[in-house]
Every structure is written in structure tokens, then in C-alpha cells.
Design a protein around this motif. Structure first.
Motif, short mmCIF file in Angstrom:
data_model
loop_
_atom_site.label_atom_id
_atom_site.label_comp_id
_atom_site.label_asym_id
_atom_site.label_seq_id
_atom_site.Cartn_x
_atom_site.Cartn_y
_atom_site.Cartn_z
N PHE A 117 -6.95 8.45 2.03
CA PHE A 117 -7.76 7.88 0.95
C PHE A 117 -8.36 8.98 0.07
O PHE A 117 -8.31 8.92 -1.16
CB PHE A 117 -8.85 6.99 1.56
CG PHE A 117 -10.17 7.04 0.85
CD1 PHE A 117 -10.34 6.45 -0.39
CD2 PHE A 117 -11.26 7.68 1.44
CE1 PHE A 117 -11.56 6.49 -1.05
CE2 PHE A 117 -12.48 7.73 0.80
CZ PHE A 117 -12.63 7.14 -0.45
N LYS A 118 -8.93 10.02 0.70
CA LYS A 118 -9.56 11.10 -0.08
C LYS A 118 -8.54 11.86 -0.90
O LYS A 118 -8.87 12.41 -1.96
CB LYS A 118 -10.31 12.05 0.86
CG LYS A 118 -11.57 11.44 1.46
CD LYS A 118 -12.45 12.48 2.12
CE LYS A 118 -11.81 13.10 3.34
NZ LYS A 118 -12.72 14.06 4.02
N SER A 119 -7.29 11.88 -0.43
CA SER A 119 -6.24 12.58 -1.18
C SER A 119 -5.68 11.74 -2.33
O SER A 119 -4.76 12.16 -3.01
CB SER A 119 -5.11 12.99 -0.23
OG SER A 119 -5.54 14.00 0.65
N GLY A 120 -6.22 10.55 -2.52
CA GLY A 120 -5.96 9.81 -3.76
C GLY A 120 -4.87 8.78 -3.74
O GLY A 120 -4.34 8.44 -4.80
N VAL A 121 -4.50 8.23 -2.57
CA VAL A 121 -3.49 7.17 -2.55
C VAL A 121 -4.05 5.93 -1.86
O VAL A 121 -4.98 6.01 -1.06
CB VAL A 121 -2.20 7.63 -1.84
CG1 VAL A 121 -1.59 8.83 -2.53
CG2 VAL A 121 -2.45 7.91 -0.37
N LYS A 122 -3.47 4.78 -2.18
CA LYS A 122 -3.90 3.54 -1.55
C LYS A 122 -3.55 3.54 -0.07
O LYS A 122 -2.41 3.80 0.31
CB LYS A 122 -3.26 2.33 -2.24
CG LYS A 122 -3.83 2.04 -3.63
CD LYS A 122 -3.32 0.74 -4.19
CE LYS A 122 -4.00 0.41 -5.51
NZ LYS A 122 -3.54 -0.89 -6.05
N ALA A 165 -0.13 11.20 2.39
CA ALA A 165 -0.58 11.04 1.01
C ALA A 165 0.29 11.85 0.05
O ALA A 165 0.60 11.40 -1.06
CB ALA A 165 -2.04 11.45 0.88
N TYR A 166 0.68 13.06 0.46
CA TYR A 166 1.53 13.88 -0.39
C TYR A 166 2.85 13.17 -0.68
O TYR A 166 3.29 13.08 -1.85
CB TYR A 166 1.81 15.23 0.28
CG TYR A 166 2.76 16.09 -0.52
CD1 TYR A 166 2.30 16.92 -1.53
CD2 TYR A 166 4.14 16.04 -0.29
CE1 TYR A 166 3.18 17.68 -2.29
CE2 TYR A 166 5.02 16.80 -1.04
CZ TYR A 166 4.53 17.62 -2.04
OH TYR A 166 5.42 18.36 -2.80
N THR A 172 0.84 -1.19 0.00
CA THR A 172 0.00 0.00 0.00
C THR A 172 0.88 1.24 0.00
O THR A 172 2.09 1.15 0.24
CB THR A 172 -0.94 0.00 1.23
OG1 THR A 172 -1.87 1.07 1.10
CG2 THR A 172 -0.15 0.16 2.53
N ASP A 173 0.28 2.39 -0.29
CA ASP A 173 1.04 3.64 -0.23
C ASP A 173 1.19 4.11 1.22
O ASP A 173 2.28 4.44 1.66
CB ASP A 173 0.32 4.72 -1.05
CG ASP A 173 0.33 4.44 -2.53
OD1 ASP A 173 1.37 4.00 -3.04
OD2 ASP A 173 -0.71 4.63 -3.19
N VAL A 174 0.06 4.13 1.92
CA VAL A 174 0.06 4.61 3.30
C VAL A 174 -0.55 3.54 4.20
O VAL A 174 -1.62 3.00 3.90
CB VAL A 174 -0.74 5.92 3.43
CG1 VAL A 174 -0.87 6.35 4.90
CG2 VAL A 174 -0.09 7.04 2.62
N LEU A 175 0.12 3.27 5.30
CA LEU A 175 -0.41 2.36 6.32
C LEU A 175 -0.61 3.15 7.60
O LEU A 175 0.31 3.79 8.10
CB LEU A 175 0.55 1.20 6.57
CG LEU A 175 0.21 0.29 7.77
CD1 LEU A 175 -1.14 -0.41 7.55
CD2 LEU A 175 1.31 -0.73 8.00
N VAL A 176 -1.85 3.12 8.10
CA VAL A 176 -2.17 3.78 9.37
C VAL A 176 -2.46 2.69 10.40
O VAL A 176 -3.28 1.81 10.16
CB VAL A 176 -3.39 4.70 9.22
CG1 VAL A 176 -3.69 5.39 10.55
CG2 VAL A 176 -3.17 5.74 8.13
N ILE A 177 -1.78 2.77 11.54
CA ILE A 177 -1.99 1.79 12.61
C ILE A 177 -2.60 2.49 13.81
O ILE A 177 -2.06 3.49 14.30
CB ILE A 177 -0.67 1.12 13.03
CG1 ILE A 177 -0.03 0.38 11.85
CG2 ILE A 177 -0.90 0.15 14.18
CD1 ILE A 177 1.31 -0.25 12.18
N GLY A 178 -3.73 1.97 14.29
CA GLY A 178 -4.36 2.54 15.47
C GLY A 178 -5.84 2.24 15.50
O GLY A 178 -6.43 1.88 14.48
#
Length: 395
Positions: free
Chosen positions: A42-47, A224-225, A23-29
Motif C-alpha cells: 500500500f505504501k509503495s502506491g498500488v491497490k 508492488a514493483y 486489485t493490484d496486489v492480494l495478500v492472504i494470511g
């Protein structure tokens, strides 16, 4: 940033049962900040993958003690989860603690949520990250946003201490507020600077407090940027990230008296960030005072800081009223615009576009609301003038 503006109706969702998910970004929490960060990413357009350690979102449980804004956010998030679930054609097996963890995501979706799944290790993988779920299953990501306990992360980084992003009280004695990427009302008139979000010497990693809902979108947009432009978090573009957050109605300056539904909210936010008009701070709250008349003394130095030509104009116009006619003279001199054309355009937009309650009158002393809107549109100090990491204007 590129946004997802359409859906390919002919794509059949593909379910991945893989040893390594990418994935592009992984958020843990599992707290508010993690949900807010993943949704903005997600809204900024990356997986984006959100990895939680709890069951699927339950609105009945999250509604307790939450504000209307937070609850509305969770309703939108849950709606997205339901839409994602419907797109998965394969039936989901019931969880069995005796069997190995099976992770299922839909590769056609930008946002996937993996609920109630522990992780055993966090480690660097090239310029990105790898998070181990089991011995043979892991997630690889370009950017990691942690809104959870940092113990495993500190072990991976071989450090003994790691501080999460901290907001600062709004203070006009320094210019750091110009670097704001979030307003933190829960702590009074506070803001989060982009440079307090970034971690020194730790690329592509953001660590945010689990319960700071307001900080989540800032982390999501920043992650995302970096992922979208395949760059490092340390060289994040402040203006692009601020602009992205404002486009999704995320407040950057903590003005108590300017709500998102205000027709001039965006212009006031932008001018507020520049400091051309400053808030009044009372009892740890910031008030923009939009209907108060603007004064010569409060705008003189800030505008001179932003524009060289403004210094000449103010020298030639000492202690005058900031009425509409004089303001038009200022923006036309500094911005090289036609006075008559600007008057005609403003008269057309005054009530129809700007939604001002007052009548168009060249001799009228402008309110802070009116001045903010006009300066924002005709000089564009927020959009066109950059600042450094301390908020100092770069000309």
C-alpha cells in the motif's frame, strides 16, 4: 516507485458490492508477515487487499510477545484501518453465517482489509490470480502474496511441494548479501535475498512464512514493483526494490550496532550492502563497528572491484593511512572531482550535515562511519553500480 502523496478531498468514497473485486496486489494470511507485506505494498502506491481468516485487528491481543517495532507497526496499521472505515458512508451489516458472504471495499483507498473471510480456491487468471471466496464472489489480482498454508495453491499449480522464502546467514565468502531485501534479526545475522524470495518458474507469486515479520515488507515492495510497472516478478529490479525499502527505513543489512535512528543509518546500510566495509560477525550477530578506524587492507580490494580507476590509485598509494586527505584524493581521482572544492564542501558538511562528533582534520584517520558516509555521497557505489543475481559487480 510512485507514492501516494495527496488525497483528493472532493472524492466521495464509492462502496463496491461486486461479484469480482479487482486489485493490484492480494495478500492472504493472518500472521505478522501478511500485515507487513500488505502495508508496504500500500505504501509503495498500488491497490492492495489483505484477506485474513480472523477478526479485525485487536492491539490488546497482538501486543503479547511482540517487539516494540512490531507493536508500533500494528498501531500504524490499525490507524489506517480506522481511517478507511470512517470513509465508508454505508453502514456495515452485522455478519450472519446463514447468509452469503458480502465483501465490501472502498475503491478510493489503496489498502482494504477483508477480515474473517475464508477462500475456497486459488487459481491462475491470465498472468495474475483469482481467489474464490464463494461460488459467485472472487478477488482478481495481478500479484499474489501468500503468507498462509499453501495447500490450495499447490493444488492449483499441480505440484506436491512449495517452499516459502528462506533467509541466509550473512557470509562474506560469497556476494549474495548484496542482493538483500530484508534483514532477519530473529535468526541472528541473517538476510533475505531477492532471489530467494522469487519462486522459479512461478510468475507473480510470492510465498513467505506467516510469522516472519521482517520478510513481509520485502514481499510487499516486490509485489508492488511488479504491479506498478505491469511486469513479471522474475524481472524485478533489485536496486529499485532495495531503494524503496530503504526509503521506508527497512533494514537490509543486519547490523546490531546501527539503529534506524542513527543519523548515518542510510549511508552505512548502503555501503554495508556493497561490502566495501564488512561487518564483524560474532556469535551469529553482525557488528559494523562504526567508531573503529578504517584500514587500508579492508577497503583496497572492495573498492578496486567497484572501480577500474581505483586500481591505479591504490597502485600509486601503497599501504597509506586512510585519513581524510587521502580519502579525498581517492574519491576525487576515481570520481573526477576537484580536490579543493571537495575539501571545502566536506568541511561545511562535516558536523552540520553528517553529524560527526569529530573535528574536520585532513590528517585524521577516518572511522568506518566517516568513511562510509563520504564514499556513499561522493562515489555512490550502491546507487550507481549494479550487481547480478549472485551479487557479482557488473561494470
Amino acid at each position: 516507485m510512485k507514492r501516494l502523496c495527496f488525497v483528493f478531498a472532493f472524492i466521495i468514497p464509492m462502496v463496491i458490492h461486486a461479484q469480482t473485486l479487482k486489485t493490484d496486489v492480494l495478500v492472504i494470511g493472518s500472521g505478522d508477515a501478511a500485515y507487513a507485506a500488505s502495508f508496504q505494498s500500500f505504501k509503495s502506491g498500488v491497490k492492495t487487499i489483505l484477506l485474513t481468516q480472523k477478526e479485525q485487528l485487536d492491539l490488546k491481543k497482538v501486543s503479547e510477545g511482540r517487539s516494540k517495532t512490531t507493536l508500533s507497526f500494528y498501531q500504524s496499521f490499525l490507524k489506517r484501518e480506522i481511517e478507511n472505515a470512517k470513509s465508508l458512508r454505508a453502514p456495515k451489516p452485522k455478519p450472519d453465517k446463514k447468509k452469503p458472504v458480502k465483501v465490501t471495499v472502498d475503491s478510493t483507498q489503496l489498502l482494504n482489509v477483508i477480515n474473517n473471510t475464508p477462500y475456497t480456491e486459488i487459481k491462475r487468471s491470465g498472468s495474475g490470480w483469482e481467489v474464490k471466496l464463494t461460488k459467485d464472489k472472487s478477488i482478481k489480482a495481478k500479484i499474489l502474496v501468500l503468507a498462509d498454508k499453501p495447500d490450495q495453491l499447490m493444488t492449483a499449480l499441480k505440484i506436491t511441494n512449495l517452499n516459502s522464502a528462506v533467509s541466509s546467514p550473512l557470509n562474506y565468502n560469497e556476494n549474495l548479501y548484496r542482493t538483500a531485501v530484508a534483514s532477519v534479526y530473529s535468526k541472528g545475522a541473517n538476510f533475505l535475498s531477492l532471489y530467494n524470495l522469487l519462486i522459479p518458474n512461478q510468475e507473480n507469486l510470492l510465498y513467505i512464512p506467516a510469522d516472519q515479520f521482517e520478510i513481509g515488507p520485502a514481499a510487499g515492495a516486490t509485489a508492488a514493483y511488479a504491479a506498478f510497472f505491469d511486469t513479471k516478478t522474475s524481472i524485478s529490479n533489485l536496486k529499485r526494490i532495495q531503494g524503496e525499502l530503504l526509503s521506508y527505513k527497512h533494514t537490509l543489512m543486519p547490523f546490531e550496532d546501527i539503529k534506524v535512528i542513527d543519523s548515518n543509518w542510510l549511508a552505512i546500510q548502503k555501503i554495508g550492502i556493497t561490502g566495501i566495509l564488512k561487518a564483524e560477525i560474532k556469535q551469529d550477530k553482525a557488528y559494523f563497528n562504526p567508531e573503529k578506524e578504517v584500514t587500508y587492507d579492508e577497503i583496497k580490494q572492495p573498492i578496486k572491484d567497484y572501480y577500474y580507476k581505483a586500481q591505479i590509485w591504490f597502485d600509486d598509494h601503497q599501504n597509506i593511512q586512510i585519513n581524510l586527505e587521502n580519502t579525498i584524493g581517492l574519491i576525487c581521482y576515481v570520481g573526477n572531482k576537484s580536490v579543493e572544492a571537495t575539501k571545502t564542501e566536506l568541511q561545511k558538511k562535516w558536523n552540520k550535515n553528517y553529524k560527526f562528533a569529530s573535528k574536520y582534520d585532513l590528517k585524521k584517520v577516518l572511522t568506518r562511519r566517516e568513511f562510509a558516509v563520504i564514499i556513499n555521497e561522493y562515489l555512490k557505489p550502491f546507487d550507481d553500480v549494479n550487481v547480478d543475481k549472485t551479487g557479482r559487480v557488473i561494470r
